[in-house]
Design an enzyme around this catalytic site. Structure first.
Site, PDB file in Angstrom:
ATOM      1  N   GLY A  65      60.360  37.253  30.211  1.00 18.87           N
ATOM      2  CA  GLY A  65      59.017  38.077  30.466  1.00 18.87           C
ATOM      3  C   GLY A  65      58.539  39.307  29.638  1.00 18.87           C
ATOM      4  N   GLN A  70      55.600  47.618  27.769  1.00 15.93           N
ATOM      5  CA  GLN A  70      57.049  47.820  26.745  1.00 15.93           C
ATOM      6  C   GLN A  70      57.686  48.209  26.200  1.00 15.93           C
ATOM      7  OE1 GLN A  70      57.765  44.600  30.137  1.00 15.93           O
ATOM      8  NE2 GLN A  70      59.294  45.732  30.747  1.00 15.93           N
ATOM      9  N   CYS A 116      64.296  43.982  35.143  1.00 12.80           N
ATOM     10  CA  CYS A 116      62.927  44.102  34.665  1.00 12.80           C
ATOM     11  C   CYS A 116      63.458  45.508  33.725  1.00 12.80           C
ATOM     12  CB  CYS A 116      62.337  45.192  35.334  1.00 12.80           C
ATOM     13  SG  CYS A 116      61.306  45.945  34.245  1.00 12.80           S
ATOM     14  N   LEU A 117      63.542  45.026  32.453  1.00 15.32           N
ATOM     15  CA  LEU A 117      63.720  45.184  31.046  1.00 15.32           C
ATOM     16  C   LEU A 117      63.668  46.660  30.990  1.00 15.32           C
ATOM     17  CD1 LEU A 117      63.176  42.228  28.329  1.00 15.32           C
ATOM     18  CD2 LEU A 117      64.980  42.775  29.629  1.00 15.32           C
ATOM     19  N   HIS A 158      54.886  39.477  38.541  1.00 15.16           N
ATOM     20  CA  HIS A 158      55.779  40.666  37.328  1.00 15.16           C
ATOM     21  C   HIS A 158      55.710  41.332  35.570  1.00 15.16           C
ATOM     22  CE1 HIS A 158      60.063  43.054  36.760  1.00 15.16           C
ATOM     23  NE2 HIS A 158      58.763  43.271  35.413  1.00 15.16           N
ATOM     24  N   GLU A 159      54.738  40.141  35.069  1.00 16.20           N
ATOM     25  CA  GLU A 159      54.283  40.998  34.341  1.00 16.20           C
ATOM     26  C   GLU A 159      53.084  41.134  34.338  1.00 16.20           C
ATOM     27  OE1 GLU A 159      55.960  41.675  31.561  1.00 16.20           O
ATOM     28  OE2 GLU A 159      57.717  40.130  32.794  1.00 16.20           O
ATOM     29  N   HIS A 162      52.961  44.914  35.173  1.00 13.68           N
ATOM     30  CA  HIS A 162      53.009  45.789  34.675  1.00 13.68           C
ATOM     31  C   HIS A 162      51.897  46.457  33.510  1.00 13.68           C
ATOM     32  CE1 HIS A 162      57.214  46.314  33.833  1.00 13.68           C
ATOM     33  NE2 HIS A 162      57.887  45.239  34.302  1.00 13.68           N
TER      34      HIS A 162
END
Length: 204
Positions: A65, A70, A116-117, A158-159, A162
């Site tokens: 995701g 991000q 995480c990206l 997680h998203e 963010h």
């Protein structure tokens, strides 16, 4: 797709095929540390393009995701394209997501590795609820309810984190967090090169 079963879906989602790849922000950038603004304008070309670009960026980065901050956009929006541990693929987007509270007797924490990206490279074990329900809107402003379990539930949590200005690193002990950041510094160049190679293969 968007929480509803479909008979089939392309390996490369149409959104990702249409989209352009954007630079992924990295831990330390201020936009990752503040709560994002609500989406207030729906059904616009700009919002549809952002979702396409986020989907393409998530694809080349091999992510589950991706949140709007991000890609350096201050909006409460995230996309996902993830296959859970039961082999079910989930694809979609949601704006202004709100996680439903889970009653104490229904809470079950699962400790699994998480990455995480925006923290390219390291994975660390993070406890998350094994089920999650998120309410929000789609790109046209229609109400949306997305429910996940297992890996997909982890992704939804997680998203949503963010968009509140939180990273998975915040859930680690200080020593573990510092170790993850050291690992990131050592591995990020390889991660960036892999993403660039993937983008080139897709003609992005």
């Amino acid at each position: 797709m968007q929480g509803k079963p479909v008979e089939s879906y392309p390996r490369l989602a149409p959104e990702a095929e249409r989209g352009a790849v954007r630079r992924i922000t990295v831990v330390g950038e201020e936009i990752l540390r503040r709560r994002c603004r609500e989406v207030t304008e729906f059904g616009t070309v700009e919002l549809a393009r952002l979702i396409d670009d986020m989907s393409a960026t998530n694809q080349v980065a091999e992510g589950a995701g991706l949140a709007a901050n991000q890609v350096d956009v201050d909006l409460q929006l995230f996309v996902w394209d993830i296959t859970d541990e039961w082999g079910v693929r989930h694809v979609g987007h949601i704006a202004n997501p709100v996680l439903e509270e889970v009653s104490a007797d229904a809470r079950r924490l699962v400790e699994e590795p998480e990455g995480c990206l925006s923290v390219p490279g390291p994975y660390r074990v993070v406890p998350r609820l094994d089920r999650a329900l998120v309410r929000g809107c789609d790109k046209d402003g229609n109400p949306l309810v997305i429910e996940g379990r297992g890996y997909f539930a982890r992704c939804l949590q997680h998203e949503t984190d963010h968009l509140r200005g939180h990273l998975y690193l915040d859930r680690l002990a200080q020593r573990e967090r510092k170790a993850a950041l050291r690992e990131m510094r050592d591995s990020q160049d390889k991660v960036f090169a892999r993403r660039a190679s993937a983008a080139k293969r897709l003609g992005k």
